[in-house]
Design a protein around this motif. Sequence first.
Motif, PDB file in Angstrom:
ATOM      1  N   ASN A  40       0.835  -1.201   0.000  1.00  0.00           N
ATOM      2  CA  ASN A  40       0.000   0.000   0.000  1.00  0.00           C
ATOM      3  C   ASN A  40       0.870   1.252   0.000  1.00  0.00           C
ATOM      4  O   ASN A  40       1.926   1.290   0.625  1.00  0.00           O
ATOM      5  N   ARG A  42       0.361   5.866  -0.638  1.00  0.00           N
ATOM      6  CA  ARG A  42      -0.591   6.960  -0.861  1.00  0.00           C
ATOM      7  C   ARG A  42      -0.303   7.701  -2.162  1.00  0.00           C
ATOM      8  O   ARG A  42      -1.192   7.895  -2.975  1.00  0.00           O
ATOM      9  N   SER A  43       0.955   8.120  -2.370  1.00  0.00           N
ATOM     10  CA  SER A  43       1.241   8.976  -3.525  1.00  0.00           C
ATOM     11  C   SER A  43       2.533   8.637  -4.271  1.00  0.00           C
ATOM     12  O   SER A  43       2.654   8.949  -5.450  1.00  0.00           O
ATOM     13  N   PHE A  67      -4.062   3.535  -1.708  1.00  0.00           N
ATOM     14  CA  PHE A  67      -5.159   4.253  -1.064  1.00  0.00           C
ATOM     15  C   PHE A  67      -4.586   5.040   0.105  1.00  0.00           C
ATOM     16  O   PHE A  67      -3.487   4.770   0.583  1.00  0.00           O
ATOM     17  N   ASP A  68      -5.349   6.025   0.553  1.00  0.00           N
ATOM     18  CA  ASP A  68      -4.961   6.847   1.687  1.00  0.00           C
ATOM     19  C   ASP A  68      -5.641   6.287   2.929  1.00  0.00           C
ATOM     20  O   ASP A  68      -6.875   6.299   3.029  1.00  0.00           O
ATOM     21  N   ASP A  71      -8.528   8.178   4.647  1.00  0.00           N
ATOM     22  CA  ASP A  71      -9.813   8.321   3.959  1.00  0.00           C
ATOM     23  C   ASP A  71     -10.559   6.984   3.978  1.00  0.00           C
ATOM     24  O   ASP A  71     -10.276   6.090   3.183  1.00  0.00           O
ATOM     25  N   GLU A  73     -13.459   6.108   3.031  1.00  0.00           N
ATOM     26  CA  GLU A  73     -14.142   5.773   1.771  1.00  0.00           C
ATOM     27  C   GLU A  73     -13.150   5.213   0.754  1.00  0.00           C
ATOM     28  O   GLU A  73     -13.436   4.242   0.053  1.00  0.00           O
ATOM     29  N   SER A  74     -11.956   5.819   0.691  1.00  0.00           N
ATOM     30  CA  SER A  74     -10.912   5.342  -0.210  1.00  0.00           C
ATOM     31  C   SER A  74     -10.449   3.936   0.170  1.00  0.00           C
ATOM     32  O   SER A  74     -10.258   3.070  -0.689  1.00  0.00           O
ATOM     33  N   THR A  77     -13.343   1.464  -0.722  1.00  0.00           N
ATOM     34  CA  THR A  77     -13.496   1.322  -2.175  1.00  0.00           C
ATOM     35  C   THR A  77     -12.360   0.496  -2.761  1.00  0.00           C
ATOM     36  O   THR A  77     -12.581  -0.420  -3.569  1.00  0.00           O
ATOM     37  N   SER A  78     -11.131   0.787  -2.357  1.00  0.00           N
ATOM     38  CA  SER A  78      -9.966   0.074  -2.890  1.00  0.00           C
ATOM     39  C   SER A  78      -9.984  -1.397  -2.495  1.00  0.00           C
ATOM     40  O   SER A  78      -9.734  -2.276  -3.323  1.00  0.00           O
ATOM     41  N   ASN A 127      -9.430   2.358  10.117  1.00  0.00           N
ATOM     42  CA  ASN A 127     -10.048   2.230   8.797  1.00  0.00           C
ATOM     43  C   ASN A 127      -9.674   0.931   8.101  1.00  0.00           C
ATOM     44  O   ASN A 127     -10.529   0.255   7.522  1.00  0.00           O
TER      45      ASN A 127
END
Length: 251
Positions: A40, A42-43, A67-68, A71, A73-74, A77-78, A127
């Motif tokens: 994993n 983030r950027s 993914f972050d 977040d 939701e991120s 979703t991922s 999360n």
Amino acid sequence: MQEEIEEQNKYALITGGSRGIGRAICIQLAKDSKYRILINYRSNKNAAEETLREVVLAGGQGELLPFDVVDAESVNTSLDQWQENHKDAIIEVIVNNAGITRDGLFMWMKPEDWNEVINTSLNGFFNVTNRLIKQLLINKYGRIINMVSLSGVKGTAGQANYSAAKGAVIAATKALAQEVAKRNVTVNAVAPGFIATDLTSDLDEKELKKMIPANRFGTSGEVAHLVSFLASEKSSYITGEIININGGIYS
């Protein structure tokens, strides 16, 4: 043959796996286990791809999963999309490694510096783990390893935000371990001291090592070996523990 197929469908997820200790953990798990490695990030995709290359060179298999952790939701979703593409797969090992520092004296600390650090380490742990833990409980096996810090164990001046975040994860580790132990899911935390990585490159190692009984900074590889053991079946009777790896520094 069936057992081999099952092994190929088991994964270890390392958040913040693109650099430093996270990268070392990805590589060590590739060497020591049959898990496919989920890296994993983030950027920094380039760094994550370099980690993946090293995982493959170590004889493992893996893939990137951006993914972050902050977040929710991120994250959901991922992971939902990943599960849709890997219907028979299970993430059996979760290493909550993602974290950031925003150091400064508390009286001058900006709210955003407090919130960003808390959100990444503490809410990031929630999360990711909350989304995946149900599967571990259903399958009656799993390893959750939370990367904390010496700062969370003893507190560090200039790191009230980081100490608070890691201290909270330590408490959550102890609580969650008691909830899930009967399902053969262990929850432990690893608390590194001064480890030679990008994050510590600006520190005065010569001066700081005077307070370390071992008289040196640790290496990311040493931390990764410990995480690899906790991720294995050999650690099945260890849970709710905060394991220090700090060269002998204690509060």
